[in-house]
Design a protein around this motif. Structure first.
Motif, short mmCIF file in Angstrom:
data_model
loop_
_atom_site.label_atom_id
_atom_site.label_comp_id
_atom_site.label_asym_id
_atom_site.label_seq_id
_atom_site.Cartn_x
_atom_site.Cartn_y
_atom_site.Cartn_z
N GLN A 1 0.83 -1.21 0.00
CA GLN A 1 0.00 0.00 0.00
C GLN A 1 0.86 1.26 0.00
O GLN A 1 2.01 1.26 0.44
CB GLN A 1 -0.92 0.01 1.22
N ALA A 2 0.26 2.32 -0.50
CA ALA A 2 0.97 3.60 -0.57
C ALA A 2 1.33 4.10 0.82
O ALA A 2 0.61 3.86 1.79
CB ALA A 2 0.08 4.63 -1.27
N ARG A 3 2.45 4.79 0.90
CA ARG A 3 2.88 5.46 2.12
C ARG A 3 2.73 6.95 1.88
O ARG A 3 3.02 7.46 0.80
CB ARG A 3 4.34 5.16 2.44
N LYS A 4 2.29 7.68 2.87
CA LYS A 4 2.12 9.13 2.77
C LYS A 4 3.16 9.82 3.63
O LYS A 4 3.40 9.43 4.77
CB LYS A 4 0.73 9.56 3.25
N ARG A 5 3.74 10.88 3.09
CA ARG A 5 4.55 11.77 3.91
C ARG A 5 3.57 12.62 4.70
O ARG A 5 2.49 12.96 4.22
CB ARG A 5 5.44 12.66 3.04
N VAL A 6 3.93 12.96 5.93
CA VAL A 6 3.07 13.75 6.79
C VAL A 6 3.86 14.92 7.36
O VAL A 6 4.95 14.74 7.91
CB VAL A 6 2.50 12.90 7.95
N ALA A 7 3.30 16.12 7.19
CA ALA A 7 3.87 17.33 7.79
C ALA A 7 2.88 17.83 8.83
O ALA A 7 1.67 17.71 8.66
CB ALA A 7 4.09 18.40 6.73
N TRP B 1 8.79 15.01 -5.20
CA TRP B 1 8.05 14.56 -4.03
C TRP B 1 6.76 13.82 -4.40
O TRP B 1 6.03 14.24 -5.29
CB TRP B 1 7.68 15.76 -3.15
N ASP B 2 6.49 12.75 -3.66
CA ASP B 2 5.19 12.10 -3.71
C ASP B 2 4.18 12.99 -3.00
O ASP B 2 4.54 14.01 -2.41
CB ASP B 2 5.24 10.74 -3.01
N ASP B 3 2.94 12.57 -2.98
CA ASP B 3 1.91 13.34 -2.27
C ASP B 3 2.17 13.32 -0.77
O ASP B 3 2.96 12.52 -0.26
CB ASP B 3 0.52 12.85 -2.62
N GLN B 4 1.51 14.22 -0.05
CA GLN B 4 1.64 14.26 1.40
C GLN B 4 0.36 14.78 2.04
O GLN B 4 -0.48 15.37 1.36
CB GLN B 4 2.82 15.12 1.84
N GLY C 1 7.10 20.44 11.38
CA GLY C 1 7.99 19.67 10.51
C GLY C 1 7.37 18.36 10.08
O GLY C 1 6.17 18.14 10.21
N MET C 2 8.23 17.49 9.62
CA MET C 2 7.80 16.20 9.08
C MET C 2 7.69 15.15 10.19
O MET C 2 8.53 15.09 11.09
CB MET C 2 8.80 15.71 8.03
N ALA C 3 6.65 14.33 10.08
CA ALA C 3 6.48 13.22 11.02
C ALA C 3 7.49 12.13 10.69
O ALA C 3 7.86 11.93 9.53
CB ALA C 3 5.06 12.66 10.92
N GLU C 4 7.93 11.46 11.72
CA GLU C 4 8.80 10.30 11.55
C GLU C 4 7.93 9.07 11.30
O GLU C 4 6.70 9.13 11.42
CB GLU C 4 9.66 10.12 12.79
N GLU C 5 8.56 7.97 10.96
CA GLU C 5 7.83 6.74 10.67
C GLU C 5 6.92 6.36 11.83
O GLU C 5 7.36 6.32 12.99
CB GLU C 5 8.82 5.60 10.39
N ASN C 6 5.65 6.12 11.52
CA ASN C 6 4.64 5.69 12.49
C ASN C 6 4.41 6.68 13.62
O ASN C 6 3.97 6.31 14.71
CB ASN C 6 4.98 4.30 13.05
N TRP D 1 -4.30 17.88 1.57
CA TRP D 1 -3.67 16.85 0.75
C TRP D 1 -2.90 17.58 -0.34
O TRP D 1 -3.45 18.37 -1.11
CB TRP D 1 -4.71 15.92 0.11
N VAL D 2 -1.60 17.33 -0.38
CA VAL D 2 -0.71 17.99 -1.33
C VAL D 2 -0.35 16.99 -2.43
O VAL D 2 0.20 15.92 -2.15
CB VAL D 2 0.57 18.50 -0.63
N ALA D 3 -0.68 17.34 -3.66
CA ALA D 3 -0.41 16.46 -4.81
C ALA D 3 1.09 16.29 -5.03
O ALA D 3 1.89 17.14 -4.60
CB ALA D 3 -1.06 17.05 -6.06
#
Length: 172
Positions: free
Chosen positions: A24-30, A99-102, A58-63, A92-94
């Protein structure tokens, strides 16, 4: 075609779910926070790793949950433990550039008293400055994407309703 495992076979079921999770897709999260001082000015930070000003966060770390990410980032970068009050914006950022979406969140950090606001300053190399500015000055200092997100956050503060955006545009 092999049969789909069921919970009746816990080992096969767990392996099946893990396989699906891996595909499944992974999302970057800010995650950012809207912090205000007693006069209504908004905290902006000047990152050293990218051009322009930004809301703190900033950006979330894994999980890592988005609200935990913003709490961690503010401790690391400003030495401040924010009390996240409520969700203001999800954007939701395309995909863009490399960069992939986030998913980008803005949380309400409330209003700081004069002493707490005066104590905020960069604590690591990721920020060169941290200043409180009037909301109209925020609009001049941040980029287009953050400008739209910030405006939606102010609207959410005003009426108490969080906003969902797609690339900075409100979704009805």
């Amino acid at each position: 075609m092999r049969p789909i495992p069921t919970p009746a076979d816990p080992e096969a079921w767990t392996a099946y779910l893990a396989e699906g999770n891996a595909k499944q897709a992974r999302k970057r999260v800010a995650a950012d926070v809207l912090l205000r001082d007693a006069t209504g000015r908004v905290l902006l930070v000047n990152p050293t790793y990218k051009p322009g000003w930004d809301l703190p966060g900033g950006m979330a770390e894994e999980n890592e949950a988005p609200d935990d990410a913003v709490t961690r980032e503010l401790i690391e970068e400003l030495g401040y433990r924010v009390a996240v009050c409520r969700l203001l914006v999800v954007d939701w950022v395309a995909p863009h550039g490399p960069w992939d979406d986030q998913l980008a969140f803005i949380f309400d950090g409330g209003t700081l008293d004069e002493r707490a606001a005066a104590a905020l300053r960069p604590r690591d190399e990721e920020l060169s400055e941290a200043v409180f500015v009037a909301p109209d000055e925020v609009l001049r200092r941040v980029g287009d994407r953050m400008r739209r997100r910030f405006t939606a956050a102010l609207d959410a503060v005003a009426d108490g309703r969080p906003r969902y955006l797609r690339d900075g545009v409100a979704v009805a």
